[in-house]
Design an enzyme around this catalytic site. Structure first.
Site, PDB file in Angstrom:
ATOM      1  N   GLU A  85     -36.886-105.137 -37.764  1.00 27.59           N
ATOM      2  CA  GLU A  85     -35.632-104.183 -37.533  1.00 27.59           C
ATOM      3  C   GLU A  85     -34.636-104.303 -38.689  1.00 27.59           C
ATOM      4  O   GLU A  85     -33.685-103.886 -38.488  1.00 27.59           O
ATOM      5  CB  GLU A  85     -35.311-104.933 -36.234  1.00 27.59           C
ATOM      6  CG  GLU A  85     -36.362-104.503 -34.998  1.00 27.59           C
ATOM      7  CD  GLU A  85     -35.910-105.334 -33.892  1.00 27.59           C
ATOM      8  OE1 GLU A  85     -36.074-104.694 -32.697  1.00 27.59           O
ATOM      9  OE2 GLU A  85     -35.305-106.520 -33.984  1.00 27.59           O
ATOM     10  N   LYS A  88     -38.420-109.093 -41.456  1.00 34.19           N
ATOM     11  CA  LYS A  88     -37.747-109.706 -40.648  1.00 34.19           C
ATOM     12  C   LYS A  88     -38.957-110.521 -39.901  1.00 34.19           C
ATOM     13  O   LYS A  88     -38.691-111.786 -39.683  1.00 34.19           O
ATOM     14  CB  LYS A  88     -37.250-108.983 -39.319  1.00 34.19           C
ATOM     15  CG  LYS A  88     -36.696-109.931 -38.265  1.00 34.19           C
ATOM     16  CD  LYS A  88     -36.072-109.081 -37.106  1.00 34.19           C
ATOM     17  CE  LYS A  88     -35.814-109.619 -35.855  1.00 34.19           C
ATOM     18  NZ  LYS A  88     -35.674-108.932 -34.651  1.00 34.19           N
TER      19      LYS A  88
END
Length: 647
Positions: A386, A454
């Site tokens: 994200e 991430k």
């Protein structure tokens, strides 16, 4: 109480019910409590020692009477004193709930009932506020008269969406108490769960307790059977039923891809009846998913990134809601696994085919044909990573979308329908980014090599997506590269590195990442945190789900295929052997044991003829109930056999 939410749209969160029987001891004396969580019988116990009395408090959500919270307080006289003793109890229900407006409150014979509703509807035009009903016992001091040595007092609290349902649950608990079976019913229900599906290891106690506690927390958030009062299960959130007040802290109790990708696979393997309830929670929202697709100007069905009571979007992250559409492929993946594990034709007839077909329809409309390459692309998305959005051609999203279209084809054919011809063209010509120089998958178009990510993203092409075009060399390159640019990550990231390193044969790095998961487990109750430093969501079910997958699909080598269930067992270096009790496949259930040299397979429940197939020798042996088959440890599969009808 699953499905009880308050707040409009993106402010929707799990409604907090005051804990009216949260009991403590009101005493000026000091007592060091002994506190235990017994996961096998599903009980939390506190023992307090005072000068004249020993107090034991047990708290549990009853497994059989699932709307009832039970607290028992046992007071035992210490020493030879014969005087009357009074133990003063106190309750800590928490602040007045800002989520529930109680309209009617009454107490009769120390039993109180409250009825009301949530304050704000999630989407008022779609569904109104939710009714709430609570029945609970008033707390009173416990008096140990001179002729009593030990006294145990029980308190009950029941909740539901109607006073009739709530009273029924409360009365069932009272009747069980009067019959002397209350505790027994609860313990037996948990015993049945453990006997139907669990994982055991020999030689590593810490690993054993981590496995048991992870499975316990997951099972504590799901019912054993569909709700008998027509209040459907609405899905699992990343932090279970006990959290969900704040989106930024505990995801507001919402349902994400966490259910489908991270929690569902292990639950489905060990407890297929519960897995079916999770599947149904998605099928129940098909109408809403169709509305959301229509709202976005697309055919088919779209599941929102986060959902709650209505199934409509509830995320407070606009970019996630707009771009993180891979959830509509993640739902398809879970339904695919369910179909292949069960061959459930009833599922296909009652919502399964329609849902898988609509998801495929959405993805077929979402692709764009590149006129130069003649390949299909997907633009402006957010992958599992994200930190980067919007991007074109996320390797994960494109691969998952292709699999969703393929699953739609499979479902339609099984139901006797003809899928659109252009779906096959999309499946065969989906563009997946590949760097020819480094022979690895860039995470998306224009991904700059060396950029940190991430969490697990590209590496998911191996497991769970099982991309058929993925070569071992490219998979190894993906793993080695992304291991260097994933500096930290939520707990479930490391489970996927462990599983995929095992798949390519690197047991050393697999063990490194398998062990790394334990950094997210906090004593004394093995509660998981989202991040290793203790930050993020607490009681992080997503991490627990990934952890169990790293054992079943990692060290167990389990892979769900359309015509078989593969397994290729390996051992963690710290264990002498390990067992799977109650692995479910094709209506059958198996107990499996693996040690350094051998594997042992016992069919314990039989619904459909099944055989063990050995890849090395291509030999096949039929399983018969309660007969143990033993082989040298190797890659094998369960294969369903044709049913021969005798006329």
């Amino acid at each position: 109480m699953n499905g009880l939410y308050n707040g409009t749209s993106i402010k929707s969160h799990r409604a907090r019910i005051p804990a009216y029987i949260n009991i403590g001891i009101d005493s000026i004396e000091q007592s060091t409590p002994f506190v235990y969580l017994f996961v096998l019988p599903g009980m939390f116990q506190e023992i307090l020692l005072y000068d004249k009395v020993r107090v034991e408090i047990q708290t549990y959500c009853h497994r059989e009477y699932s709307r009832v919270l039970v607290v028992s307080v046992e007071v035992e006289r210490m020493g030879s004193s014969k005087e009357d003793l009074t133990v003063k109890l106190k309750t800590s229900p928490g602040l007045i709930s800002e989520d529930i407006r109680f309209k009617l409150i009454k107490c009769v014979d120390r039993v109180c009932s409250k009825t009301g509703e949530t304050m704000e509807a999630e989407y008022p035009d779609s569904k109104p506020t939710i009714p709430v009903s609570i029945v609970y016992d008033e707390i009173s001091d416990i008096v140990l008269t001179s002729n009593i040595h030990v006294l145990t007092v029980y308190y009950f609290m029941s909740c539901g969406v109607s006073i009739g349902e709530t009273n029924r649950s409360y009365d069932r608990a009272i009747k069980a108490f009067e019959a002397g079976t209350l505790v027994e019913d609860h313990v037996k229900a948990w015993e049945e769960l453990w006997n139907n599906g669990r994982i055991d290891v020999e030689g590593n106690r810490n690993l054993s307790t981590s496995i048991y506690s992870s499975l316990y927390y997951l099972l504590s958030s799901v019912p054993s059977h569909p709700d008998q009062y027509n209040w459907p299960f609405m899905g699992m959130s990343p932090t279970g039923l006990a959290h969900g007040v704040d989106e930024d802290v505990d995801y507001a109790g919402h349902v994400f891809w966490d259910q489908d990708t991270w929690m569902f696979p292990s639950i489905m393997l060990l407890h297929s009846t519960i897995g079916k309830i999770l599947v149904q929670s998605r099928l129940d929202k098909l109408t809403t998913a169709r509305l959301l697709a229509k709202y976005r100007g697309l055919p088919g069905a779209v599941f929102p990134w986060e959902s709650a009571y209505t199934g409509l979007p509830t995320s407070n992250c606009p970019n996630c809601s707009r771009y993180e559409i891979h959830i509509s492929a993640d739902v398809s993946l879970a339904l695919r696994q369910y179909l292949f594990l069960t061959n459930d034709s009833d599922f296909l007839e009652h919502g399964g085919t329609d849902t898988l077909m609509d998801l495929a329809t959405f993805w077929a409309a979402r692709v764009t044909l590149n006129p130069d390459t003649k390949l299909y692309e997907i633009h402006e998305v957010m992958g599992p990573d994200e930190w980067h959005f919007p991007v074109n051609n996320s390797a994960y999203t494109n691969t998952a979308a292709r699999l969703a279209i393929e699953t739609g084809v499979t479902a339609m054919i099984r139901r006797g329908q003809s899928p659109p011809s252009h779906w096959t063209d999309i499946i065969n010509n989906m563009y997946i980014p590949l760097d020819n120089q480094y022979q690895y998958h860039p995470e998306y178009d224009r991904y700059s090599r060396g950029t940190n990510v991430k969490q697990a993203d590209v590496i998911l092409l191996g497991y769970p997506l099982m991309d058929k075009t993925l070569t071992k060399d490219v998979q190894e390159n993906d793993l080695n590269y992304y291991a260097q640019v994933t500096p930290r990550g939520p707990a479930m990231t490391w489970s996927m590195f462990a599983i995929n390193f095992l798949e390519v044969g690197n047991s050393t790095l697999a063990e490194k990442y398998f062990i790394k998961q334990s950094d997210n487990i906090l004593p004394p109750f093995n509660v998981w945190t989202e991040n290793a430093d203790g930050s993020g969501a607490v009681n992080f079910h997503t991490g627990m789900g990934g952890y169990l997958q790293s054992i079943l699909f990692g060290y167990g080598g389990i892979r769900v295929l359309e015509d078989r269930l593969n397994f290729d067992p390996q051992l963690m270096s710290s264990v002498a052997s390990w067992n799977i009790t109650g692995l479910d496949y094709g209506g059958n259930s198996f107990d499996m044991k693996f040690d350094r040299e051998n594997m042992f397979i016992t069919l314990t429940k039989s619904q459909h003829p099944v055989a063990v197939y050995l890849y090395h020798t291509q030999a096949q042996e039929q399983c018969f109930p309660h007969k143990t088959l033993s082989y040298p440890r190797q890659k094998a599969a369960f294969k369903l056999l044709p049913v021969i009808e005798i006329v």
